[in-house]
Design a protein around this motif. Structure first.
Motif, PDB file in Angstrom:
ATOM      1  N   THR A 150      10.715  23.359  32.677  1.00  0.00           N
ATOM      2  CA  THR A 150      10.181  23.302  31.317  1.00  0.00           C
ATOM      3  C   THR A 150      11.194  22.752  30.326  1.00  0.00           C
ATOM      4  OG1 THR A 150       8.732  25.178  31.790  1.00  0.00           O
ATOM      5  CG2 THR A 150       9.110  24.663  29.469  1.00  0.00           C
ATOM      6  N   THR A 151      12.452  23.137  30.478  1.00  0.00           N
ATOM      7  CA  THR A 151      13.474  22.747  29.502  1.00  0.00           C
ATOM      8  C   THR A 151      14.219  21.471  29.870  1.00  0.00           C
ATOM      9  OG1 THR A 151      15.226  24.045  30.566  1.00  0.00           O
ATOM     10  CG2 THR A 151      13.852  25.161  28.898  1.00  0.00           C
ATOM     11  N   GLY A 152      14.233  21.129  31.153  1.00  0.00           N
ATOM     12  CA  GLY A 152      15.006  19.980  31.609  1.00  0.00           C
ATOM     13  C   GLY A 152      16.495  20.270  31.685  1.00  0.00           C
ATOM     14  N   ALA A 153      16.882  21.513  31.500  1.00  0.00           N
ATOM     15  CA  ALA A 153      18.298  21.902  31.522  1.00  0.00           C
ATOM     16  C   ALA A 153      18.680  22.404  32.912  1.00  0.00           C
ATOM     17  CB  ALA A 153      18.552  23.003  30.492  1.00  0.00           C
ATOM     18  N   ALA A 154      19.964  22.341  33.194  1.00  0.00           N
ATOM     19  CA  ALA A 154      20.496  22.996  34.389  1.00  0.00           C
ATOM     20  C   ALA A 154      20.507  24.492  34.108  1.00  0.00           C
ATOM     21  CB  ALA A 154      21.908  22.505  34.676  1.00  0.00           C
ATOM     22  N   VAL A 155      20.147  25.285  35.091  1.00  0.00           N
ATOM     23  CA  VAL A 155      20.132  26.739  34.927  1.00  0.00           C
ATOM     24  C   VAL A 155      21.096  27.336  35.946  1.00  0.00           C
ATOM     25  CG1 VAL A 155      18.741  28.847  34.955  1.00  0.00           C
ATOM     26  CG2 VAL A 155      17.718  26.692  34.183  1.00  0.00           C
TER      27      VAL A 155
END
Length: 181
Positions: A150-155
């Motif tokens: 959803t965010t396109g960020a690395a988690v």
């Protein structure tokens, strides 16, 4: 996932990566080609603990005043020691707020824009499921995957190693708590 025994500096590593992402400064031999914002949910830190450790990291990274100001602008820390951080629950009750929390978190992060890193520390604080319950761990993994997509960020998720592995000569691949590790 970052896994280690207590006191292994997992949280410090996560914070250092968050700082590096916000200012685009290489760290641990990694270049940061596209700096941006970072969101860290620190379920074991008080606000005082979190900011004291950030100051120590600023010093160890030799950051300038301008870099520190940029970190304060781009790094979002939720120090939540003693607070309920559960975003995944195995409860089917109508009053269960956990899915709403996940959606609110996703909404907040997407509204920020340009978030490159999301840190969740520790994994056990995010779920009401038992650590050894495979379905509960799968639900947590699905929530983390949803955050990333959803965010396109690395988690990055911090996980404590099972206490029993601290004294073993060899540690297997399933040393993290939870059956999904």
């Amino acid at each position: 996932m970052i896994t280690g025994v207590g006191g292994a500096s997992k949280s410090t590593l996560l914070k250092e990566l968050g700082i590096a992402i916000t200012i685009g400064k290489p760290t641990l031999g990694l270049s940061i080609p596209k700096p941006g914002k970072a969101v860290l949910i620190l379920a074991e830190d008080t606000a005082e603990d979190a900011y004291r450790s950030l100051d120590a990291i600023f010093q160890s990274m030799n950051l300038s005043d301008e870099e520190i100001a940029l970190v304060h602008k781009r790094l979002y820390i939720f120090a939540a020691a003693g607070k309920d951080c559960v975003i995944v629950s195995n409860s089917d009750s109508d009053d269960d707020k956990k899915p709403q929390r996940l959606e609110k978190l996703l909404h907040f992060i997407t509204q920020l824009g340009d978030v490159r890193l999301i840190g969740l520390d520790p994994a056990i604080a995010l779920s009401r499921g038992r650590e050894l319950d495979e379905l509960a761990q799968r639900d947590l993994a699905n929530a983390v995957e949803k955050i990333a997509i959803t965010t396109g960020a690395a988690v990055l998720v911090v996980s404590h190693a099972a206490k029993s592995v601290q004294y073993q000569q060899e540690v297997g691949s399933h040393a993290s708590r939870g059956s999904g590790a």
